[in-house]
Design a protein around this motif. Structure first.
Motif, short mmCIF file in Angstrom:
data_model
loop_
_atom_site.label_atom_id
_atom_site.label_comp_id
_atom_site.label_asym_id
_atom_site.label_seq_id
_atom_site.Cartn_x
_atom_site.Cartn_y
_atom_site.Cartn_z
N LYS A 164 51.57 139.26 0.20
CA LYS A 164 52.30 138.42 -0.74
C LYS A 164 52.14 139.03 -2.13
CE LYS A 164 52.81 133.60 -2.20
NZ LYS A 164 52.23 132.23 -2.13
N ALA A 207 53.36 139.34 -6.21
CA ALA A 207 54.05 138.79 -7.38
C ALA A 207 54.57 139.95 -8.21
CB ALA A 207 53.09 137.94 -8.21
N THR A 221 57.23 137.16 -4.76
CA THR A 221 57.53 136.17 -5.77
C THR A 221 58.12 136.94 -6.93
OG1 THR A 221 55.74 134.69 -5.09
CG2 THR A 221 56.58 134.43 -7.33
N ILE A 263 59.60 137.32 -10.41
CA ILE A 263 59.52 136.61 -11.68
C ILE A 263 60.40 137.29 -12.72
CG2 ILE A 263 57.95 135.81 -13.49
CD1 ILE A 263 55.67 136.13 -11.38
N THR A 313 51.38 130.69 -11.41
CA THR A 313 52.38 131.34 -10.56
C THR A 313 51.77 132.50 -9.78
OG1 THR A 313 54.16 130.76 -12.11
CG2 THR A 313 54.60 132.56 -10.56
N LEU A 314 50.88 133.25 -10.43
CA LEU A 314 50.29 134.43 -9.80
C LEU A 314 49.21 134.09 -8.78
CD1 LEU A 314 49.84 136.76 -12.92
CD2 LEU A 314 51.78 136.63 -11.35
N HIS A 317 48.31 135.28 -4.64
CA HIS A 317 48.96 136.50 -4.20
C HIS A 317 47.92 137.58 -3.89
CE1 HIS A 317 52.36 134.44 -6.13
NE2 HIS A 317 53.13 135.19 -5.37
N VAL A 377 49.62 141.71 -7.92
CA VAL A 377 50.67 141.47 -8.90
C VAL A 377 51.08 142.79 -9.51
CG1 VAL A 377 48.97 140.94 -10.68
CG2 VAL A 377 51.33 140.26 -11.03
N SER A 411 44.25 134.12 -12.86
CA SER A 411 44.88 133.84 -11.57
C SER A 411 43.98 134.15 -10.39
CB SER A 411 46.18 134.64 -11.43
OG SER A 411 45.90 136.02 -11.20
#
Length: 202
Positions: free
Chosen positions: A2, A4, A28, A30, A59-60, A63, A66, A87
């Motif tokens: 997953k 970001a 994800t 952004i 949001t992060l 995951h 990122v 995060s």
């Protein structure tokens, strides 16, 4: 995994998004506008503002990694790093610039008097951000610098990796967005440059 992806709507961000999805990852995506995010499978579009570290950190969270694919002049280093660290994401990868790469021992590309003035401020900000990452404790980061010419092209899968020196091939120093994306996702899947800058070129 997953992933970001901050800056999913940019030139490099779009290629990273497609490469991640093609390899089976969940993204994800952004960006400042949901309309700018590619409608791909396994994609969660998120409208995000990198100037709001608390919201971005939420949001992060959760995951596996990122990726930051935004212009260095477009964000506050303190706020973005604060969001990433808060995060708890275990890996942070940065789309870097070529300006801080060495063209000779102790001499950077940005220091060349022929370096284009139009790119100098962004390149200087990228070099400063790299220095900031190197001084940040407790963060597993990787900073991928492209070659001097960085533009849309073919996805060949054939390129070289280096560390802090500008790569120059028979056609000069260049890499496509598409092959850059391969190198970045390779690093996510098989980490070889923890807390280090590396570069990619033909």
């Amino acid at each position: 995994m997953k992933i970001a992806l901050i800056g999913a709507s940019g030139n490099v961000g779009q290629r990273l998004h497609r490469e991640l999805i093609a390899r089976g990852h969940t993204v994800t995506a952004i960006a400042r506008s949901a309309d700018e995010i590619q409608a791909l499978d396994r994609t969660n579009p998120v409208v995000g503002d990198i100037t709001e570290p608390e919201t971005l950190a939420q949001t992060l969270a959760g995951h596996d990694a990122v990726i930051s694919s935004v212009r260095f002049l477009a964000f506050d280093p303190d706020k973005l790093l604060d969001a990433v660290q808060t995060s708890g994401v275990p890996r942070y990868l940065v789309v870097g610039g070529a300006g801080s790469l060495e063209v000779a021992p102790g001499a950077r590309l940005i220091d060349d008097p022929n370096f284009p003035d139009a790119y100098r401020a962004e390149a200087a900000a990228g070099a400063a951000y790299l220095d900031r990452l190197r001084a940040t404790e407790g963060l597993n980061w990787s900073f991928l610098s492209p070659s001097a010419v960085f533009e849309a092209g073919e996805r060949t899968g054939t390129f070289r990796l280096g560390t802090d020196a500008l790569l120059v091939g028979p056609d000069g120093s260049r890499i496509s967005y598409e092959d850059f994306a391969i190198a970045m996702v390779d690093e996510i899947e098989a980490p070889k440059h923890p807390r280090a800058r590396f570069t990619v070129g033909y």
